[in-house]
Design a protein around this motif. Structure first.
Motif, PDB file in Angstrom:
ATOM      1  N   VAL A 262      36.828  30.485  44.462  1.00  0.00           N
ATOM      2  CA  VAL A 262      36.174  31.729  44.863  1.00  0.00           C
ATOM      3  C   VAL A 262      37.204  32.837  44.823  1.00  0.00           C
ATOM      4  CG1 VAL A 262      34.810  32.866  46.650  1.00  0.00           C
ATOM      5  CG2 VAL A 262      34.619  30.394  46.320  1.00  0.00           C
ATOM      6  N   ARG A 263      37.099  33.719  43.810  1.00  0.00           N
ATOM      7  CA  ARG A 263      38.083  34.784  43.623  1.00  0.00           C
ATOM      8  C   ARG A 263      37.363  36.123  43.530  1.00  0.00           C
ATOM      9  NH1 ARG A 263      42.677  33.219  40.881  1.00  0.00           N
ATOM     10  NH2 ARG A 263      43.484  35.200  41.631  1.00  0.00           N
ATOM     11  N   PRO A 264      36.850  36.664  44.640  1.00  0.00           N
ATOM     12  CA  PRO A 264      36.066  37.905  44.547  1.00  0.00           C
ATOM     13  C   PRO A 264      36.847  39.083  43.989  1.00  0.00           C
ATOM     14  CG  PRO A 264      36.602  37.379  46.832  1.00  0.00           C
ATOM     15  CD  PRO A 264      36.986  36.186  46.013  1.00  0.00           C
ATOM     16  N   VAL A 265      38.155  39.155  44.293  1.00  0.00           N
ATOM     17  CA  VAL A 265      38.948  40.273  43.784  1.00  0.00           C
ATOM     18  C   VAL A 265      39.056  40.188  42.265  1.00  0.00           C
ATOM     19  CG1 VAL A 265      41.212  41.361  43.827  1.00  0.00           C
ATOM     20  CG2 VAL A 265      40.233  40.455  45.936  1.00  0.00           C
ATOM     21  N   VAL A 266      39.311  38.996  41.748  1.00  0.00           N
ATOM     22  CA  VAL A 266      39.406  38.819  40.298  1.00  0.00           C
ATOM     23  C   VAL A 266      38.066  39.117  39.639  1.00  0.00           C
ATOM     24  CG1 VAL A 266      39.827  37.132  38.468  1.00  0.00           C
ATOM     25  CG2 VAL A 266      41.271  37.160  40.507  1.00  0.00           C
ATOM     26  N   TRP A 267      36.975  38.647  40.266  1.00  0.00           N
ATOM     27  CA  TRP A 267      35.646  38.906  39.703  1.00  0.00           C
ATOM     28  C   TRP A 267      35.358  40.403  39.665  1.00  0.00           C
ATOM     29  CZ3 TRP A 267      32.879  34.742  43.161  1.00  0.00           C
ATOM     30  CH2 TRP A 267      33.279  33.467  42.731  1.00  0.00           C
ATOM     31  N   ALA A 268      35.738  41.105  40.726  1.00  0.00           N
ATOM     32  CA  ALA A 268      35.494  42.550  40.759  1.00  0.00           C
ATOM     33  C   ALA A 268      36.305  43.264  39.683  1.00  0.00           C
ATOM     34  CB  ALA A 268      35.841  43.097  42.150  1.00  0.00           C
ATOM     35  N   ARG A 269      37.558  42.840  39.493  1.00  0.00           N
ATOM     36  CA  ARG A 269      38.379  43.461  38.450  1.00  0.00           C
ATOM     37  C   ARG A 269      37.790  43.213  37.073  1.00  0.00           C
ATOM     38  NH1 ARG A 269      44.447  41.673  40.588  1.00  0.00           N
ATOM     39  NH2 ARG A 269      44.548  43.152  42.339  1.00  0.00           N
ATOM     40  N   ARG A 270      37.311  42.002  36.838  1.00  0.00           N
ATOM     41  CA  ARG A 270      36.704  41.709  35.546  1.00  0.00           C
ATOM     42  C   ARG A 270      35.444  42.534  35.338  1.00  0.00           C
ATOM     43  NH1 ARG A 270      37.130  35.048  35.430  1.00  0.00           N
ATOM     44  NH2 ARG A 270      39.402  34.930  35.142  1.00  0.00           N
ATOM     45  N   LEU A 271      34.655  42.677  36.396  1.00  0.00           N
ATOM     46  CA  LEU A 271      33.427  43.448  36.291  1.00  0.00           C
ATOM     47  C   LEU A 271      33.725  44.911  35.995  1.00  0.00           C
ATOM     48  CD1 LEU A 271      30.347  43.396  36.557  1.00  0.00           C
ATOM     49  CD2 LEU A 271      30.622  43.889  38.988  1.00  0.00           C
ATOM     50  N   ILE A 272      34.735  45.449  36.687  1.00  0.00           N
ATOM     51  CA  ILE A 272      35.115  46.841  36.448  1.00  0.00           C
ATOM     52  C   ILE A 272      35.703  47.002  35.058  1.00  0.00           C
ATOM     53  CG2 ILE A 272      36.656  48.698  37.193  1.00  0.00           C
ATOM     54  CD1 ILE A 272      36.400  47.619  40.038  1.00  0.00           C
ATOM     55  N   GLY A 273      36.494  46.013  34.627  1.00  0.00           N
ATOM     56  CA  GLY A 273      37.118  46.099  33.304  1.00  0.00           C
ATOM     57  C   GLY A 273      36.132  45.984  32.173  1.00  0.00           C
ATOM     58  N   ARG A 274      35.070  45.210  32.372  1.00  0.00           N
ATOM     59  CA  ARG A 274      34.106  45.038  31.303  1.00  0.00           C
ATOM     60  C   ARG A 274      33.216  46.255  31.115  1.00  0.00           C
ATOM     61  NH1 ARG A 274      31.972  38.842  32.402  1.00  0.00           N
ATOM     62  NH2 ARG A 274      33.840  37.782  31.607  1.00  0.00           N
ATOM     63  N   GLY A 275      33.036  47.022  32.189  1.00  0.00           N
ATOM     64  CA  GLY A 275      32.157  48.181  32.079  1.00  0.00           C
ATOM     65  C   GLY A 275      32.609  49.165  31.028  1.00  0.00           C
ATOM     66  N   PRO A 276      33.834  49.762  31.142  1.00  0.00           N
ATOM     67  CA  PRO A 276      34.282  50.729  30.150  1.00  0.00           C
ATOM     68  C   PRO A 276      34.411  50.125  28.761  1.00  0.00           C
ATOM     69  CG  PRO A 276      35.603  50.868  32.139  1.00  0.00           C
ATOM     70  CD  PRO A 276      34.773  49.642  32.255  1.00  0.00           C
ATOM     71  N   SER A 277      34.925  48.867  28.691  1.00  0.00           N
ATOM     72  CA  SER A 277      35.120  48.274  27.367  1.00  0.00           C
ATOM     73  C   SER A 277      33.788  48.046  26.688  1.00  0.00           C
ATOM     74  CB  SER A 277      35.882  46.950  27.489  1.00  0.00           C
ATOM     75  OG  SER A 277      35.131  46.025  28.258  1.00  0.00           O
ATOM     76  N   GLY A 278      32.770  47.576  27.481  1.00  0.00           N
ATOM     77  CA  GLY A 278      31.466  47.359  26.880  1.00  0.00           C
ATOM     78  C   GLY A 278      30.851  48.652  26.412  1.00  0.00           C
ATOM     79  N   ALA A 279      31.036  49.724  27.232  1.00  0.00           N
ATOM     80  CA  ALA A 279      30.489  51.006  26.823  1.00  0.00           C
ATOM     81  C   ALA A 279      31.162  51.519  25.568  1.00  0.00           C
ATOM     82  CB  ALA A 279      30.630  52.023  27.958  1.00  0.00           C
ATOM     83  N   ALA A 280      32.486  51.308  25.485  1.00  0.00           N
ATOM     84  CA  ALA A 280      33.201  51.780  24.311  1.00  0.00           C
ATOM     85  C   ALA A 280      32.732  51.038  23.074  1.00  0.00           C
ATOM     86  CB  ALA A 280      34.706  51.606  24.502  1.00  0.00           C
ATOM     87  N   THR A 281      32.485  49.743  23.228  1.00  0.00           N
ATOM     88  CA  THR A 281      32.035  48.978  22.069  1.00  0.00           C
ATOM     89  C   THR A 281      30.673  49.429  21.606  1.00  0.00           C
ATOM     90  OG1 THR A 281      33.263  47.080  22.879  1.00  0.00           O
ATOM     91  CG2 THR A 281      31.570  46.647  21.238  1.00  0.00           C
TER      92      THR A 281
END
Length: 323
Positions: A262-281
């Protein structure tokens, strides 16, 4: 036996368990036991300290003492949840929370659901440093978790022993659950009470479950997690029917779980990181295909194609270029 008591576990599990326990202590002060602060308005003559309070001895609670313990414990618990200075902060939180519980339970009522939590606070400082996500194994951390697990199971087993010691077989066949439903039951409990003999069957089931709880240590890992899941479902039904919360006990029961996953901090970072990258793609303009120069107007297209060599031919989709 020693190998079982000190079975090594990932340091990440110890770190996650430490953070959860200390955050629960902070939540307990403001959510579950803020009423302890009202004890200062009770006459001192009614303060009858537990045995440990008589042996030390501890002073009679005053408004200043309780206020200092409250704010110091709240601050130190939040600091300890970060994992810094695990021994210094751990022992301080353990001592202050023990005093908080002695004050709470020295006016005629003692809750048995805090035994596992108190044991966890006592052994966590011995686990040493641990970082979230660390997969290296530690025997000291394994010992701290194992002792907490034993305390959790002792809470169940000794509860059944107390029922049979003080209530005898009448506890099984009496109206214990019926009285609890009358006092603090919910609408769901009222529906259950209408089923003939179901409450008697439930009382037999409760005692059997508590007496058989040590079996959890004999099960393979997958079945052990299933039994721990049954522990949580049992308490969920208890809350939903007679509104009795075992929140401190449930916090200590997480010592059975693979908390390192259970790594909520890591999950949150991944979620935040995927947002801009997905939008850019999605929003990025697609490159235009290279323009093909048309054949000169005065040249026959068939002749122009005939002049190309095999090596210059564009490959068919899915096939390599060339012969």
């Amino acid at each position: 036996m020693n190998r079982w008591l000190t079975e090594a576990v990932p340091r990440g599990r110890v770190a996650a368990f430490r953070t959860l326990i200390y955050l629960f202590v902070a939540a307990d002060l403001v959510i579950f036991t803020p009423w302890v602060r009202t004890r200062v308005s009770v006459p001192g003559d009614l303060y009858q300290p537990l045995l440990i309070g008589r042996l030390l001895p501890l002073p009679t609670p005053t408004e200043t003492l309780v206020t200092v313990i409250f704010w110091a414990l709240l601050l130190l618990a939040l600091l300890a949840a970060t994992g810094r200075a695990p021994r210094l902060l751990g022992w301080a939180v353990c001592a202050l929370y023990l005093e908080w519980m002695i004050i709470a339970m020295s006016y005629g009522k003692v809750d048995h659901d805090r035994f596992g939590l108190l044991v966890a606070l006592a052994v966590l400082p011995t686990a040493g440093r641990a970082r979230h996500g660390d997969t290296t194994r530690t025997e000291a951390g394994g010992w701290a978790l194992r002792v907490t697990q034993i305390a959790v199971i002792c809470t169940y087993f000794l509860a059944a022993f107390a029922k049979l010691r003080f209530g005898g077989l009448d506890w099984l066949t009496g109206s214990v659950l019926a009285r609890a439903i009358i006092r603090r039951g919910t609408d769901l409990a009222d529906l259950i009470a209408q089923v003939p003999h179901l409450l008697i069957v439930a009382q037999f089931g409760i005692v059997a479950f508590e007496l058989l709880s040590p079996v959890v240590f004999l099960l393979p890992p997958r079945w052990r997690l299933a039994m721990v899941g049954f522990f949580y479902s049992f308490h969920a039904v208890t809350i939903a029917t007679i509104t009795i919360s075992f929140a401190p006990h449930l916090a200590a029961t997480t010592s059975f779980l693979p908390l390192e996953r259970v790594r909520p901090v890591v999950w949150a970072r991944r979620l935040i990181g995927r947002g801009p990258s997905g939008a850019a793609t999605t929003d990025a303009p697609q490159p235009r295909p290279a323009a093909v120069d048309p054949a000169p107007a005065d040249q026959d297209p068939v002749a122009a194609g005939a002049e190309r060599t095999l090596d210059d031919q564009a490959p068919v989709v899915g096939r390599p270029a060339g012969p």
